[in-house]
Design a protein around this motif. Structure first.
Motif, PDB file in Angstrom:
ATOM      1  N   GLY A   1      49.755  75.335  17.864  1.00  0.00           N
ATOM      2  CA  GLY A   1      49.954  75.446  19.334  1.00  0.00           C
ATOM      3  C   GLY A   1      51.231  76.389  19.830  1.00  0.00           C
TER       4      GLY A   1
ATOM      5  N   THR B   1      45.277  84.822  25.885  1.00  0.00           N
ATOM      6  CA  THR B   1      45.940  83.647  26.257  1.00  0.00           C
ATOM      7  C   THR B   1      45.492  82.332  27.044  1.00  0.00           C
ATOM      8  OG1 THR B   1      47.471  85.310  27.514  1.00  0.00           O
ATOM      9  CG2 THR B   1      47.825  85.478  25.461  1.00  0.00           C
TER      10      THR B   1
ATOM     11  N   GLN C   1      45.080  79.532  28.680  1.00  0.00           N
ATOM     12  CA  GLN C   1      44.351  78.902  28.270  1.00  0.00           C
ATOM     13  C   GLN C   1      43.204  78.122  28.579  1.00  0.00           C
ATOM     14  OE1 GLN C   1      45.992  77.724  25.271  1.00  0.00           O
ATOM     15  NE2 GLN C   1      44.625  75.995  25.356  1.00  0.00           N
TER      16      GLN C   1
ATOM     17  N   LYS D   1      40.182  80.234  26.684  1.00  0.00           N
ATOM     18  CA  LYS D   1      40.078  79.556  25.365  1.00  0.00           C
ATOM     19  C   LYS D   1      39.552  79.015  25.544  1.00  0.00           C
ATOM     20  CE  LYS D   1      44.603  80.834  23.918  1.00  0.00           C
ATOM     21  NZ  LYS D   1      46.141  80.718  22.983  1.00  0.00           N
ATOM     22  N   GLU D   2      39.257  77.096  26.478  1.00  0.00           N
ATOM     23  CA  GLU D   2      38.684  76.119  26.304  1.00  0.00           C
ATOM     24  C   GLU D   2      36.482  76.375  26.751  1.00  0.00           C
ATOM     25  OE1 GLU D   2      39.951  73.360  25.834  1.00  0.00           O
ATOM     26  OE2 GLU D   2      41.663  73.678  25.607  1.00  0.00           O
TER      27      GLU D   2
ATOM     28  N   THR E   1      41.396  77.266  20.776  1.00  0.00           N
ATOM     29  CA  THR E   1      42.482  76.553  21.549  1.00  0.00           C
ATOM     30  C   THR E   1      43.908  76.497  21.370  1.00  0.00           C
ATOM     31  OG1 THR E   1      41.907  74.068  21.230  1.00  0.00           O
ATOM     32  CG2 THR E   1      40.603  75.776  23.224  1.00  0.00           C
TER      33      THR E   1
END
Length: 210
Positions: free
Chosen positions: A18, A51, A53, A56-57, A70
């Protein structure tokens, strides 16, 4: 460290920590992809750098729930043209003429040859051709990431139609081809990190035709 040493260092990280990758590294990785050679110089793809999030989820469950989606710093989506059109071909040829500052008869003849060929082909055939060009840029991004000392995991295990919907790619005349999470490995969570890299020998891989 030489490039080959860095390619020996890289592997398809199965877990990332991360941590954010410095923007200048990301910029150089993307620039390497931008400089990639493509058929007729058309660059028939775009790169989406994610970028966010939440996005991404949304992508993770349609990518086999792979944690690198993620836990990466930046998720690159290589999206190829859904087909070749006269407008797209003309744009790149016009750009070439503008940047170089002159027109060339042979180059213009080549333009017309493409205009007489690609737009008339089946859209799926054109997409498959464009996707191959995207993969060339993808490979250079992968190599550049290794050179920068950051991890990058090639991902084909995802639902392209679902990614297209999330990013509204079809509305842009694009279709997702391959994903590239970029980040930093998490060795304690990664079963692959300490395994020896296995590749065919040069003798098994390469045939020299003298």
């Amino acid at each position: 460290m030489e490039l080959l040493d860095k390619l020996k260092w890289r592997y398809a990280a199965k877990a990332m920590n991360g941590e954010e990758v410095a923007q200048e590294k990301i910029d150089r990785i993307i620039e390497a992809a931008r400089l990639a050679p493509t058929s007729s110089g058309l660059q028939p793809f775009e790169i989406f750098v994610i970028t966010n999030q939440e996005i991404k989820e949304q992508i993770k469950p349609i990518a086999w729930n792979q944690s690198v989606i993620t836990d990466c710093s930046h998720l690159l989506v290589f999206a190829a043209w859904d087909t070749y059109t006269a407008d797209r071909i003309n744009y790149m040829f016009d750009l070439t003429n503008e940047v170089r500052g002159f027109k060339n008869e042979g180059w213009e003849n080549y333009r017309q040859m493409l205009l007489d060929s690609y737009p008339q082909k089946d859209a799926e055939e054109n997409f498959n051709h464009a996707a191959k060009q995207a993969y060339i840029a993808f490979a250079l991004a992968l190599t550049a990431a290794a050179y920068e000392g950051v991890d990058a995991t090639p991902l084909e295990g995802f639902d392209p139609s679902a990614v297209d919907k999330i990013l509204e790619l079809r509305e842009k005349g694009l279709r997702s081809a391959v994903l590239l999470p970029i980040g930093k490995r998490a060795p304690k969570e990664d079963w692959l990190v300490n395994l020896v890299k296995v590749r065919k020998s040069t003798e098994d891989l390469v045939t020299v035709v003298d």
